[in-house]
Each structure stands twice: as structure tokens, then as C-alpha cells.
Write a protein that holds these residues in place. Sequence first.
Motif, PDB file in Angstrom:
ATOM      1  N   UNK A 103     -33.762  62.048 -34.419  1.00 54.73           N
ATOM      2  CA  UNK A 103     -32.873  62.261 -33.359  1.00 54.73           C
ATOM      3  C   UNK A 103     -32.199  60.911 -33.005  1.00 54.73           C
ATOM      4  N   UNK A 104     -30.910  60.892 -32.319  1.00 54.14           N
ATOM      5  CA  UNK A 104     -30.390  59.634 -31.955  1.00 54.14           C
ATOM      6  C   UNK A 104     -30.130  59.508 -30.237  1.00 54.14           C
ATOM      7  N   UNK A 105     -29.937  58.512 -29.971  1.00 55.92           N
ATOM      8  CA  UNK A 105     -29.768  58.342 -28.334  1.00 55.92           C
ATOM      9  C   UNK A 105     -28.322  58.333 -28.132  1.00 55.92           C
ATOM     10  N   UNK A 106     -27.619  58.980 -27.571  1.00 52.43           N
ATOM     11  CA  UNK A 106     -26.061  58.641 -27.497  1.00 52.43           C
ATOM     12  C   UNK A 106     -25.826  59.123 -26.075  1.00 52.43           C
ATOM     13  N   UNK A 107     -25.660  58.237 -25.201  1.00 52.20           N
ATOM     14  CA  UNK A 107     -25.390  58.479 -23.811  1.00 52.20           C
ATOM     15  C   UNK A 107     -23.932  58.913 -23.708  1.00 52.20           C
ATOM     16  N   UNK A 108     -22.990  58.308 -24.534  1.00 53.20           N
ATOM     17  CA  UNK A 108     -21.670  58.694 -24.370  1.00 53.20           C
ATOM     18  C   UNK A 108     -21.371  60.246 -24.774  1.00 53.20           C
ATOM     19  N   UNK A 109     -22.029  60.837 -25.471  1.00 54.09           N
ATOM     20  CA  UNK A 109     -21.995  62.156 -25.962  1.00 54.09           C
ATOM     21  C   UNK A 109     -22.550  63.093 -24.739  1.00 54.09           C
ATOM     22  N   UNK A 110     -23.487  62.550 -24.154  1.00 52.60           N
ATOM     23  CA  UNK A 110     -23.981  63.351 -22.920  1.00 52.60           C
ATOM     24  C   UNK A 110     -22.705  63.446 -21.608  1.00 52.60           C
ATOM     25  N   UNK A 111     -22.325  62.061 -21.681  1.00 56.49           N
ATOM     26  CA  UNK A 111     -21.042  61.948 -20.462  1.00 56.49           C
ATOM     27  C   UNK A 111     -19.947  62.783 -21.076  1.00 56.49           C
ATOM     28  N   UNK A 112     -19.699  62.986 -22.377  1.00 55.19           N
ATOM     29  CA  UNK A 112     -18.612  63.725 -22.782  1.00 55.19           C
ATOM     30  C   UNK A 112     -18.930  65.193 -22.578  1.00 55.19           C
ATOM     31  N   UNK A 113     -20.085  65.758 -22.748  1.00 55.84           N
ATOM     32  CA  UNK A 113     -20.608  67.004 -22.440  1.00 55.84           C
ATOM     33  C   UNK A 113     -20.414  67.339 -21.071  1.00 55.84           C
ATOM     34  N   UNK A 114     -20.766  66.419 -20.021  1.00 53.89           N
ATOM     35  CA  UNK A 114     -20.602  66.704 -18.691  1.00 53.89           C
ATOM     36  C   UNK A 114     -19.030  66.575 -18.182  1.00 53.89           C
ATOM     37  N   UNK A 115     -18.269  66.119 -18.892  1.00 52.67           N
ATOM     38  CA  UNK A 115     -16.780  66.075 -18.505  1.00 52.67           C
ATOM     39  C   UNK A 115     -16.071  67.010 -19.106  1.00 52.67           C
ATOM     40  N   UNK A 116     -16.435  67.677 -20.266  1.00 54.21           N
ATOM     41  CA  UNK A 116     -15.909  68.600 -20.793  1.00 54.21           C
ATOM     42  C   UNK A 116     -15.662  69.894 -19.998  1.00 54.21           C
ATOM     43  N   UNK A 117     -16.585  70.090 -19.037  1.00 52.89           N
ATOM     44  CA  UNK A 117     -16.383  71.174 -18.045  1.00 52.89           C
ATOM     45  C   UNK A 117     -15.189  71.078 -17.202  1.00 52.89           C
ATOM     46  N   UNK A 118     -14.572  69.800 -17.091  1.00 53.37           N
ATOM     47  CA  UNK A 118     -13.383  69.503 -16.437  1.00 53.37           C
ATOM     48  C   UNK A 118     -12.203  70.275 -16.996  1.00 53.37           C
ATOM     49  N   UNK A 119     -12.518  70.957 -18.246  1.00 56.45           N
ATOM     50  CA  UNK A 119     -11.292  71.701 -19.020  1.00 56.45           C
ATOM     51  C   UNK A 119     -10.940  72.921 -18.418  1.00 56.45           C
ATOM     52  N   UNK A 120     -11.703  73.441 -17.543  1.00 57.84           N
ATOM     53  CA  UNK A 120     -11.614  74.652 -16.841  1.00 57.84           C
ATOM     54  C   UNK A 120     -10.309  74.701 -15.980  1.00 57.84           C
ATOM     55  N   UNK A 121      -9.841  73.326 -15.492  1.00 53.99           N
ATOM     56  CA  UNK A 121      -8.488  73.103 -14.565  1.00 53.99           C
ATOM     57  C   UNK A 121      -7.481  73.589 -15.461  1.00 53.99           C
ATOM     58  N   UNK A 122      -7.459  73.307 -16.819  1.00 56.27           N
ATOM     59  CA  UNK A 122      -6.106  73.698 -17.618  1.00 56.27           C
ATOM     60  C   UNK A 122      -6.599  74.898 -18.470  1.00 56.27           C
ATOM     61  N   UNK A 123      -7.857  75.167 -18.841  1.00 59.08           N
ATOM     62  CA  UNK A 123      -8.139  76.454 -19.779  1.00 59.08           C
ATOM     63  C   UNK A 123      -9.206  77.408 -19.054  1.00 59.08           C
ATOM     64  N   UNK A 124      -8.683  78.495 -18.839  1.00 61.19           N
ATOM     65  CA  UNK A 124      -9.710  79.716 -18.093  1.00 61.19           C
ATOM     66  C   UNK A 124     -10.718  79.712 -19.191  1.00 61.19           C
ATOM     67  N   UNK A 125     -11.903  79.621 -18.596  1.00 60.68           N
ATOM     68  CA  UNK A 125     -13.146  79.733 -19.592  1.00 60.68           C
ATOM     69  C   UNK A 125     -13.314  78.407 -20.324  1.00 60.68           C
ATOM     70  N   UNK A 126     -12.811  77.318 -20.037  1.00 63.88           N
ATOM     71  CA  UNK A 126     -12.707  76.203 -20.735  1.00 63.88           C
ATOM     72  C   UNK A 126     -14.131  75.349 -20.274  1.00 63.88           C
ATOM     73  N   UNK A 127     -14.418  75.743 -19.303  1.00 65.04           N
ATOM     74  CA  UNK A 127     -15.619  75.208 -18.804  1.00 65.04           C
ATOM     75  C   UNK A 127     -16.939  75.670 -19.672  1.00 65.04           C
ATOM     76  N   UNK A 128     -16.906  76.674 -20.253  1.00 62.95           N
ATOM     77  CA  UNK A 128     -17.924  77.241 -21.054  1.00 62.95           C
ATOM     78  C   UNK A 128     -17.586  76.960 -22.593  1.00 62.95           C
ATOM     79  N   UNK A 129     -16.414  77.243 -22.978  1.00 61.41           N
ATOM     80  CA  UNK A 129     -15.978  77.202 -24.322  1.00 61.41           C
ATOM     81  C   UNK A 129     -16.105  75.636 -25.029  1.00 61.41           C
TER      82      UNK A 129
END
Length: 187
Positions: free
Chosen positions: A67-93
Motif C-alpha cells: 500500500x502507498x500513502x497518498x494524502x492528495x487522493x484522500x483530499x480529492x475523495x473528501x472534496x468529491x462530495x462537493x459534486x452534489x452541488x451540480x449533480x444530484x447524488x454526486x456526493x455518493x456516486x
Amino acid sequence: MSHLGQKIKDARKQKGLSQEELADSAKVSLRTIQRIETNKNEPRGKTLHLICTALQLNIEDLAVYGKEEDKTYHIALHLSVLSVIILPLGNIILPLILWMPKKNKIIGLHKVGATILNFQIIWSLITFGVIMLATLFKIMHYSGSSMLFYIVILLYLLNCSLAIGSAIKLRSGRNRSLYPSLIKFIK
């Protein structure tokens, strides 16, 4: 070959155990411990479980090899939730799409992704319920419908602030997620 043997050796020394003592408490042969610690053999299955039990360690903590350590991927995962603003259920998809292929390849991503997705599922159900209730109140001409729309806006602000706050904390070096762990749909 992985560094698992070195990790076992370090954990054994930290506990103050000799190879013989570890072999006795783990119920494996001394030769097995010697081969593992010199990385000639890699423990799997039952042997790894027995050694981890004897050392009072979690297998997940010890076996992060590959396994590798990737803090930027963690950050991207957290911020991907913001897609709910544009796409309904984007916060899950979108978080699900990002999480699935990498959950076992990046250290800590499995737990963080499951926590995010569990919260987003609950948040979506609550928000959908409030929207439906507000719509019903509007159709029935009840006076509380406008207040329910304000509650929806507050729910969106809460979700966005948790996502951004978690990303900022992670970026500053604190690995603690702000998402509450309410109900675990995904483990």
C-alpha cells in the motif's frame, strides 16, 4: 519481498520478546520466526494471525505492505462530495467511483471512504426527506414550507463545510475526519 519480516522483528523487540518466546506464544516453530524475520518467508493466513495475536497487533496495522500513502487522493475523495452541488447524488456516486479501485491500495483509504459514503447516504436520505416534506407542504399550502427549504440550504452548507473542513485538516497534517460515524451501511 516485503518488509513485513522487519516489522514483525521490530514489534517483537519492542515487546521485549526473544524469537523463542514469540514462537512459543504464537505456537509456531522457531525456524518459522527466523525465516520470517530475515524475509526468507512471508507469513500468510493463520501464521500471520497467530504472530499478530501473540504480539497484540492488528493484521491491518502490520500488513500495510503493497500500500502507498497518498494524502492528495484522500483530499480529492473528501472534496468529491462537493459534486452534489451540480449533480444530484454526486456526493455518493463520485466518491464511490474514486474509492472502489483504490480502497485497498492506499493506506487508510478504506476506512475514510466508508465513513464518507456512510455519512453521504444518511445525509442524502435526510435531505431528500426534507425536500419531499417541503414540497408536500407547498402543495398543501401549509405555512412551514419556506422554513423547510431553509433547512435544506443549511443541510447543504453543513455537508460542504464538513467536506472542505476535512480536506483542510488533512492537508495541514491532521488525519482526523470530521464526518460523524452514525450508521454503517458500508464497512
